[in-house]
Design an enzyme around this catalytic site. Sequence first.
Site, mmCIF file in Angstrom:
data_model
loop_
_atom_site.group_PDB
_atom_site.id
_atom_site.type_symbol
_atom_site.label_atom_id
_atom_site.label_comp_id
_atom_site.label_asym_id
_atom_site.label_seq_id
_atom_site.Cartn_x
_atom_site.Cartn_y
_atom_site.Cartn_z
ATOM 1 N N GLU A 182 0.829 -1.206 0.000
ATOM 2 C CA GLU A 182 0.000 0.000 0.000
ATOM 3 C C GLU A 182 0.866 1.259 0.000
ATOM 4 O O GLU A 182 0.532 2.262 -0.622
ATOM 5 C CB GLU A 182 -0.958 -0.011 1.198
ATOM 6 C CG GLU A 182 -2.043 0.974 0.931
ATOM 7 C CD GLU A 182 -3.026 1.211 2.034
ATOM 8 O OE1 GLU A 182 -2.927 0.569 3.077
ATOM 9 O OE2 GLU A 182 -3.875 2.073 1.830
ATOM 10 N N THR A 206 -5.346 9.928 -1.503
ATOM 11 C CA THR A 206 -4.806 9.912 -0.141
ATOM 12 C C THR A 206 -3.611 10.856 -0.021
ATOM 13 O O THR A 206 -3.480 11.587 0.958
ATOM 14 C CB THR A 206 -4.403 8.468 0.243
ATOM 15 O OG1 THR A 206 -5.579 7.664 0.165
ATOM 16 C CG2 THR A 206 -3.837 8.387 1.641
#
Length: 309
Positions: free
Chosen positions: A128, A181
Amino acid sequence: MEWIRVFSPATIGNVGPGFDVLGLSVKHIGDIVEARKIDEGVVTTEIDSPMPLSTDANKNTAGIAAQEVLKLLRIKGGVELKIKKGMPSGSGLGSSAASACAAAYATNYLYGNILTKEELVLPATKAEEQISGAFFADNTAPCMLGGATLTRSCLPLDVTKIGSISNLVIVLVTPDIVVLTKDARDILPKQVSMQNFIFNMANSCLITAAFAKDDYSLFARSLHDAVIEPVRSSLIKGFDDVKTNALKAGADGMTISGSGPTVFAITDDLKKARFIEDAMLRSFLLHGVQAKSIITEVDNEGTRVILES
Ligand code: HSE
């Protein structure tokens, strides 16, 4: 067994005040990865996704996580992966974490289930990191372990599962806005006041207690964030009205899921949840924003095999 199919649930990062620390796994939405052994390397041969996603196994989190697991297992074999996205990327529901967790779990399972679920959080989080640009486990930990989780430290990675709240009903609303993000992290303040630090710490600690004690009312009293929400809400058109109307419709709290744009409201009453959902969707629409919604609850299981063939 040739192919296995693994499901990984969507997750709510931060859970309000617990920035990068608290995370929560939710039911009915998630990613599926199918995997089988091959002689060497990691290949992604199929992707079924609402958003474009690279089939290069070095560029999607599933492929990267599978490679990280093979490194940990120190074996020569490889895996072929097929990814079915159950949620769009950039939605604030831990989409990249879900594909990473499913692929990490599947790879380990195919090669004898040597690593524990706790040990699989690290390769999934590393995957991630390559996509989001930051190392945090508040999506990967609950996605892998289920329930609510805490991250004590990233280096070395130290995560723990807290528990669940059995009567918690969660209304997830995803407006048709993309929030990356990285962008949502770049706008955060570099310093916080002592007053806000104490406020967020108190509420995070009490959310932890609420999940440990299965205490909905304590959670409802503690879902407040004085640091991140006031800044990130500017990225979500209509946020203030959606929150006001969710609370008016009976929600006991509402905030941003992960880095957004998904927002979530909480109640302990399924009937109320439908009113809340309707109020939130209508508020977004009044701001010209289409949104999708789902009423859900805590997923206690986390990543799991759903089919072997
Ligand atoms: N803790 C991360 C953030 C979660 O809020 O940036 C991202 O889903």
